[in-house]
Design an enzyme around this catalytic site. Structure first.
Site, short mmCIF file in Angstrom:
data_model
loop_
_atom_site.label_atom_id
_atom_site.label_comp_id
_atom_site.label_asym_id
_atom_site.label_seq_id
_atom_site.Cartn_x
_atom_site.Cartn_y
_atom_site.Cartn_z
N LYS A 90 0.81 -1.23 0.00
CA LYS A 90 0.00 0.00 0.00
C LYS A 90 0.84 1.28 0.00
CE LYS A 90 -3.51 -0.54 -0.56
NZ LYS A 90 -4.10 -0.90 -1.88
N ALA A 91 2.02 1.20 -0.59
CA ALA A 91 2.88 2.38 -0.71
C ALA A 91 2.80 3.02 -2.08
CB ALA A 91 4.33 2.01 -0.39
N GLY A 92 1.91 2.53 -2.94
CA GLY A 92 1.80 3.05 -4.30
C GLY A 92 2.25 2.03 -5.33
N HIS A 165 6.74 -7.58 -2.45
CA HIS A 165 6.71 -6.88 -1.16
C HIS A 165 7.75 -7.45 -0.21
CE1 HIS A 165 3.26 -4.58 -2.28
NE2 HIS A 165 2.40 -5.56 -2.20
N ARG A 189 6.22 5.56 0.91
CA ARG A 189 5.13 6.49 1.18
C ARG A 189 5.11 6.77 2.68
NH1 ARG A 189 -1.23 4.87 -0.13
NH2 ARG A 189 -2.13 6.98 -0.01
N LEU A 284 -2.78 7.29 -16.10
CA LEU A 284 -2.27 7.09 -14.74
C LEU A 284 -2.97 7.96 -13.70
CD1 LEU A 284 1.56 6.90 -15.53
CD2 LEU A 284 0.06 4.99 -14.92
N PHE A 286 -5.80 9.16 -11.04
CA PHE A 286 -6.50 8.35 -10.04
C PHE A 286 -7.85 7.86 -10.56
CE2 PHE A 286 -9.56 8.06 -6.51
CZ PHE A 286 -9.00 6.99 -5.83
N GLU A 287 -8.62 8.75 -11.18
CA GLU A 287 -9.95 8.35 -11.67
C GLU A 287 -9.86 7.27 -12.72
OE1 GLU A 287 -13.02 8.97 -10.63
OE2 GLU A 287 -12.02 9.96 -8.94
N ARG A 318 -8.83 3.82 -3.00
CA ARG A 318 -9.80 4.54 -2.19
C ARG A 318 -9.75 6.06 -2.36
NH1 ARG A 318 -7.77 4.48 2.13
NH2 ARG A 318 -9.48 5.49 3.26
#
Length: 370
Positions: A90-92, A165, A189, A284, A286-287, A318
């Site tokens: 979840k760091a991108g 990961h 992040r 790239l 977000f939407e 999110r």
């Protein structure tokens, strides 16, 4: 939520592996003997990952299924042509994967319609849950790039795009001993944002049941899956000066994506088609990413909801923002995280970096370039 499934097998039975806990050097079980252990055993374990173990000197927390594949991972044949995107969860990661894959494939947007997991497989995905047990209990099968990700990657021809990961010290030995020098792009992040995002991801994808307060306790205890955030970051950070390693930050990508695109293209020795840059930036956004089924993991979410394996509904992507943690963390918890960060990076070269100030909510207001 899990009662019907848990009743089918012993809750904490040991999954058979090629490397037993007794045989493996420096492997410890996470016992149900303190508050953190109680939370993990109650809210994180399920029939498909029914024990956590601490691996190596850094005590990286992983599911017990990892032990079945430990030797395959260690001896995995790396190629110098491999391109690896590494990160703490979840760091991108997904955003970086899509950026890297498109640059590496000459902005082939048509080919990018194929599922990201197939184009850019998650190396150790087959270790996170026991897919054989999942197939047995749920009657559903997984494609090889999910259920047998190591074999899938081993058989791929040409340039391989690999997501991981794993901590640096758990990467294949050919990387650790320098015999192979694949391109490694590491993205990090703000750990407070990582924690919030990991919490929602865990409930949505992993089926974890902890509330945010207990999740944060496990995160700060460094016994969450994939272990200590800062040991993870600093493990890669130590290699930042190697010509085959590039460090990116989520915050820099949010502030100036174009400069990150150009820096990444230069690192990969790829020439960009300037006429396609606007399309790449839009792709790239977000939407666009949130609504793109090739990357938004909606298929996994729907499958887990169908089998009632997750306690939360929502979207894999999110918010797509920085400092989103301020809406979910108390001031007390923010201070606790910042004190933990100060302690964790003390004595490292990272402590003098401007990005460290940003993560610590100090006077650094602008996002520094790496």
């Amino acid at each position: 939520m899990f009662a019907s499934i848990l009743g089918k097998i012993p809750q904490y039975s040991t999954i058979s592996s090629k490397c037993s806990l007794k045989e493996c050097r420096k492997v410890k079980k996470v016992e149900n003997s303190d508050e953190i252990g109680e939370i993990i055993h109650r809210d994180f374990l399920d029939p498909f990952c029914n024990e956590y173990v601490l691996i190596g000197e850094e005590e990286t927390s992983l599911g017990i299924n990892y032990l079945q594949f430990e030797e395959e991972i260690r001896t995995f044949e790396i190629r110098d042509s491999d391109i690896i995107v590494a990160s703490y969860p979840k760091a991108g990661t997904t955003w970086t994967q899509e950026l890297v894959w498109l640059i590496g494939n000459d902005l082939d947007f048509k080919a990018a319609e194929e599922h990201l997991d197939k184009r850019f497989p998650h190396f150790e995905l087959c270790t996170i849950v026991n897919f054989a047990k999942m197939t047995e209990m749920l009657g559903s099968t997984r494609p090889e790039y999910i259920g047998n990700s190591i074999n899938y990657l081993r058989d791929l021809e040409g340039t391989r795009f690999i997501k991981t990961h794993l901590t640096y010290n758990l990467l294949p030995e050919q990387i650790l001993n320098g015999n192979r020098k694949p391109k490694i792009i590491y993205v990090m992040r703000d750990p407070k944002d990582v924690c919030v995002s990991y919490y929602h991801h865990g409930r949505l994808i992993q089926g974890w049941r902890a509330d945010f307060q207990n999740f944060s306790k496990v995160f700060l205890s460094e016994k969450i899956m994939f272990g200590s955030y800062w040991k993870h970051v600093l493990g890669y950070w130590e290699h930042r000066d190697k010509p085959n390693v590039l460090i990116l930050t989520y915050e820099e990508m949010k502030k100036d994506l174009l400069s990150v695109i150009r820096k990444t293209a230069q690192f990969l020795d790829k020439k960009l088609n300037e006429n396609k840059i606007p399309q790449l930036l839009k792709h790239l956004s977000f939407e666009s990413m949130k609504n793109n089924r090739a990357v938004n993991q909606q298929d996994k979410i729907e499958s887990r909801m169908k089998h009632k394996l997750v306690p939360e509904q929502g979207a894999f992507m999110r918010s797509g923002t920085s400092q989103n943690y301020k809406g979910e963390m108390s001031e007390e918890l923010i201070l606790k995280f910042d004190e933990w960060t100060k302690k964790s990076i003390s004595g490292s070269s990272f402590v003098t970096e401007p990005i460290a100030d940003l993560y610590l909510n100090t006077s650094q207001k602008s996002v520094p370039k790496m």
